[in-house]
Design a protein around this motif. Structure first.
Motif, PDB file in Angstrom:
ATOM      1  N   ARG A  12      -2.064  26.254  22.464  1.00  0.00           N
ATOM      2  CA  ARG A  12      -2.806  27.484  22.129  1.00  0.00           C
ATOM      3  C   ARG A  12      -1.930  28.430  21.320  1.00  0.00           C
ATOM      4  O   ARG A  12      -2.371  28.993  20.316  1.00  0.00           O
ATOM      5  N   VAL A  13      -0.679  28.622  21.762  1.00  0.00           N
ATOM      6  CA  VAL A  13       0.245  29.494  21.019  1.00  0.00           C
ATOM      7  C   VAL A  13       0.450  28.945  19.615  1.00  0.00           C
ATOM      8  O   VAL A  13       0.412  29.687  18.626  1.00  0.00           O
ATOM      9  N   ARG A  14       0.652  27.650  19.504  1.00  0.00           N
ATOM     10  CA  ARG A  14       0.853  27.004  18.204  1.00  0.00           C
ATOM     11  C   ARG A  14      -0.348  27.247  17.291  1.00  0.00           C
ATOM     12  O   ARG A  14      -0.197  27.604  16.125  1.00  0.00           O
ATOM     13  N   ASP A  15      -1.555  27.050  17.805  1.00  0.00           N
ATOM     14  CA  ASP A  15      -2.767  27.272  17.005  1.00  0.00           C
ATOM     15  C   ASP A  15      -2.841  28.709  16.506  1.00  0.00           C
ATOM     16  O   ASP A  15      -3.166  28.957  15.344  1.00  0.00           O
ATOM     17  N   LEU A  16      -2.544  29.657  17.383  1.00  0.00           N
ATOM     18  CA  LEU A  16      -2.607  31.070  17.001  1.00  0.00           C
ATOM     19  C   LEU A  16      -1.545  31.411  15.960  1.00  0.00           C
ATOM     20  O   LEU A  16      -1.826  32.101  14.974  1.00  0.00           O
ATOM     21  N   ALA A  17      -0.336  30.927  16.161  1.00  0.00           N
ATOM     22  CA  ALA A  17       0.763  31.261  15.246  1.00  0.00           C
ATOM     23  C   ALA A  17       0.593  30.595  13.889  1.00  0.00           C
ATOM     24  O   ALA A  17       0.775  31.233  12.842  1.00  0.00           O
ATOM     25  N   LEU A  18       0.256  29.323  13.887  1.00  0.00           N
ATOM     26  CA  LEU A  18       0.174  28.591  12.614  1.00  0.00           C
ATOM     27  C   LEU A  18      -1.080  28.918  11.820  1.00  0.00           C
ATOM     28  O   LEU A  18      -1.191  28.530  10.653  1.00  0.00           O
ATOM     29  N   ALA A  19      -2.017  29.654  12.402  1.00  0.00           N
ATOM     30  CA  ALA A  19      -3.199  30.110  11.664  1.00  0.00           C
ATOM     31  C   ALA A  19      -2.856  31.276  10.734  1.00  0.00           C
ATOM     32  O   ALA A  19      -3.649  31.612   9.850  1.00  0.00           O
ATOM     33  N   PHE A  41      11.687  34.979  12.234  1.00  0.00           N
ATOM     34  CA  PHE A  41      10.850  34.482  13.322  1.00  0.00           C
ATOM     35  C   PHE A  41       9.950  35.610  13.814  1.00  0.00           C
ATOM     36  O   PHE A  41      10.341  36.777  13.824  1.00  0.00           O
ATOM     37  N   PHE A  42       8.735  35.242  14.199  1.00  0.00           N
ATOM     38  CA  PHE A  42       7.817  36.230  14.754  1.00  0.00           C
ATOM     39  C   PHE A  42       7.336  35.851  16.157  1.00  0.00           C
ATOM     40  O   PHE A  42       6.717  36.676  16.835  1.00  0.00           O
ATOM     41  N   ALA A  43       7.596  34.640  16.608  1.00  0.00           N
ATOM     42  CA  ALA A  43       7.195  34.242  17.966  1.00  0.00           C
ATOM     43  C   ALA A  43       8.023  33.053  18.433  1.00  0.00           C
ATOM     44  O   ALA A  43       8.455  32.226  17.631  1.00  0.00           O
ATOM     45  N   TYR A  44       8.225  33.004  19.730  1.00  0.00           N
ATOM     46  CA  TYR A  44       8.875  31.867  20.388  1.00  0.00           C
ATOM     47  C   TYR A  44       8.065  31.524  21.628  1.00  0.00           C
ATOM     48  O   TYR A  44       7.531  32.421  22.289  1.00  0.00           O
ATOM     49  N   PHE A  45       8.013  30.250  21.956  1.00  0.00           N
ATOM     50  CA  PHE A  45       7.381  29.798  23.189  1.00  0.00           C
ATOM     51  C   PHE A  45       8.471  29.341  24.137  1.00  0.00           C
ATOM     52  O   PHE A  45       9.305  28.511  23.772  1.00  0.00           O
ATOM     53  N   TRP A  46       8.465  29.885  25.345  1.00  0.00           N
ATOM     54  CA  TRP A  46       9.439  29.506  26.355  1.00  0.00           C
ATOM     55  C   TRP A  46       8.714  29.034  27.604  1.00  0.00           C
ATOM     56  O   TRP A  46       7.745  29.653  28.047  1.00  0.00           O
ATOM     57  N   HIS A  47       9.200  27.944  28.161  1.00  0.00           N
ATOM     58  CA  HIS A  47       8.697  27.456  29.443  1.00  0.00           C
ATOM     59  C   HIS A  47       9.891  27.273  30.367  1.00  0.00           C
ATOM     60  O   HIS A  47      10.773  26.451  30.102  1.00  0.00           O
ATOM     61  N   ASP A  48       9.931  28.083  31.415  1.00  0.00           N
ATOM     62  CA  ASP A  48      11.014  28.055  32.394  1.00  0.00           C
ATOM     63  C   ASP A  48      12.379  28.160  31.711  1.00  0.00           C
ATOM     64  O   ASP A  48      13.320  27.438  32.040  1.00  0.00           O
ATOM     65  N   HIS A  49      12.465  29.079  30.760  1.00  0.00           N
ATOM     66  CA  HIS A  49      13.681  29.288  29.973  1.00  0.00           C
ATOM     67  C   HIS A  49      14.833  29.696  30.882  1.00  0.00           C
ATOM     68  O   HIS A  49      14.770  30.727  31.545  1.00  0.00           O
ATOM     69  N   HIS A  50      15.860  28.869  30.945  1.00  0.00           N
ATOM     70  CA  HIS A  50      17.023  29.096  31.808  1.00  0.00           C
ATOM     71  C   HIS A  50      16.594  29.336  33.259  1.00  0.00           C
ATOM     72  O   HIS A  50      17.194  30.154  33.960  1.00  0.00           O
ATOM     73  N   GLY A  51      15.522  28.642  33.682  1.00  0.00           N
ATOM     74  CA  GLY A  51      15.071  28.726  35.065  1.00  0.00           C
ATOM     75  C   GLY A  51      14.430  30.043  35.455  1.00  0.00           C
ATOM     76  O   GLY A  51      14.425  30.405  36.628  1.00  0.00           O
ATOM     77  N   ASP A  52      13.838  30.773  34.477  1.00  0.00           N
ATOM     78  CA  ASP A  52      13.244  32.073  34.798  1.00  0.00           C
ATOM     79  C   ASP A  52      11.873  31.970  35.470  1.00  0.00           C
ATOM     80  O   ASP A  52      11.316  32.972  35.910  1.00  0.00           O
ATOM     81  N   GLY A  53      11.300  30.763  35.534  1.00  0.00           N
ATOM     82  CA  GLY A  53      10.027  30.575  36.212  1.00  0.00           C
ATOM     83  C   GLY A  53       8.808  31.054  35.453  1.00  0.00           C
ATOM     84  O   GLY A  53       7.726  31.162  36.013  1.00  0.00           O
ATOM     85  N   GLU A  54       8.958  31.360  34.181  1.00  0.00           N
ATOM     86  CA  GLU A  54       7.852  31.881  33.369  1.00  0.00           C
ATOM     87  C   GLU A  54       7.457  30.904  32.268  1.00  0.00           C
ATOM     88  O   GLU A  54       8.296  30.179  31.742  1.00  0.00           O
ATOM     89  N   THR A  55       6.177  30.932  31.919  1.00  0.00           N
ATOM     90  CA  THR A  55       5.679  30.300  30.704  1.00  0.00           C
ATOM     91  C   THR A  55       5.189  31.460  29.854  1.00  0.00           C
ATOM     92  O   THR A  55       4.294  32.205  30.280  1.00  0.00           O
ATOM     93  N   ALA A  56       5.823  31.668  28.699  1.00  0.00           N
ATOM     94  CA  ALA A  56       5.570  32.897  27.949  1.00  0.00           C
ATOM     95  C   ALA A  56       5.753  32.700  26.459  1.00  0.00           C
ATOM     96  O   ALA A  56       6.379  31.744  26.005  1.00  0.00           O
ATOM     97  N   VAL A  57       5.188  33.649  25.716  1.00  0.00           N
ATOM     98  CA  VAL A  57       5.429  33.726  24.283  1.00  0.00           C
ATOM     99  C   VAL A  57       6.141  35.050  24.030  1.00  0.00           C
ATOM    100  O   VAL A  57       5.752  36.092  24.562  1.00  0.00           O
ATOM    101  N   TRP A 101      -6.364  34.937  25.754  1.00  0.00           N
ATOM    102  CA  TRP A 101      -5.861  34.387  24.491  1.00  0.00           C
ATOM    103  C   TRP A 101      -6.176  35.275  23.296  1.00  0.00           C
ATOM    104  O   TRP A 101      -5.427  35.295  22.315  1.00  0.00           O
ATOM    105  N   GLU A 102      -7.256  36.037  23.363  1.00  0.00           N
ATOM    106  CA  GLU A 102      -7.557  36.960  22.261  1.00  0.00           C
ATOM    107  C   GLU A 102      -6.475  38.034  22.166  1.00  0.00           C
ATOM    108  O   GLU A 102      -5.986  38.353  21.081  1.00  0.00           O
ATOM    109  N   ARG A 103      -6.084  38.547  23.306  1.00  0.00           N
ATOM    110  CA  ARG A 103      -5.021  39.563  23.340  1.00  0.00           C
ATOM    111  C   ARG A 103      -3.679  38.970  22.915  1.00  0.00           C
ATOM    112  O   ARG A 103      -2.920  39.592  22.168  1.00  0.00           O
ATOM    113  N   VAL A 104      -3.378  37.773  23.384  1.00  0.00           N
ATOM    114  CA  VAL A 104      -2.142  37.093  22.988  1.00  0.00           C
ATOM    115  C   VAL A 104      -2.135  36.870  21.472  1.00  0.00           C
ATOM    116  O   VAL A 104      -1.145  37.133  20.795  1.00  0.00           O
TER     117      VAL A 104
END
Length: 126
Positions: A12-19, A41-57, A101-104
């Motif tokens: 979803r993040v990829r679709d939004l960013a690459l559009a 860069f304008f966005a990064y996707f992180w999943h459990d980055h350094h064990g932070d427990g978050e999935t985030a953009v 996702w609209e807000r994201v």
């Protein structure tokens, strides 16, 4: 909150960013990142980055004042990410059961505008 399906959140993040005009994906520090042409860069996707427990953009803001305002206004969605936070970037949690996702997408687009070169903005931007 870790996404039950981080691949779906990334898609979803990829679709939004690459559009967005001239957006390109590139791995940066082991995570998917999105930048404008050969620029910033304008966005990064992180999943459990350094064990932070978050999935985030991670997205740009105009600075730490806007970052603080976003976090204060909706701390369930926004937080100050490690590494990028001191530069004014803000993280948006996308690991919950039904992210807005609209807000994201709107915040990703605003971040793109902050990173895009003037000529793209003058051509009409997004």
């Amino acid at each position: 909150m870790l996404s039950p399906d981080p691949d779906a959140a990334l898609a979803r993040v990829r679709d939004l960013a690459l559009a967005l005009p001239a957006a390109i994906e590139k791995v940066s520090h082991g995570s998917p990142g999105f930048h404008v042409e050969k620029g910033k860069f304008f966005a990064y996707f992180w999943h459990d980055h350094h064990g932070d427990g978050e999935t985030a953009v991670m997205v740009r803001t105009t600075g730490t004042d806007e970052q603080a305002m976003l976090i204060e206004g909706d701390p369930d969605l926004y937080y100050r990410p490690a590494y990028l936070g001191p530069s004014g970037w803000v993280a948006m949690r996308v690991g919950g059961p039904e992210p807005d996702w609209e807000r994201v997408g709107e915040r990703i687009a605003v971040s793109w505008e902050l990173a895009a070169p003037r000529r793209l903005l003058e051509m009409g931007g997004r």
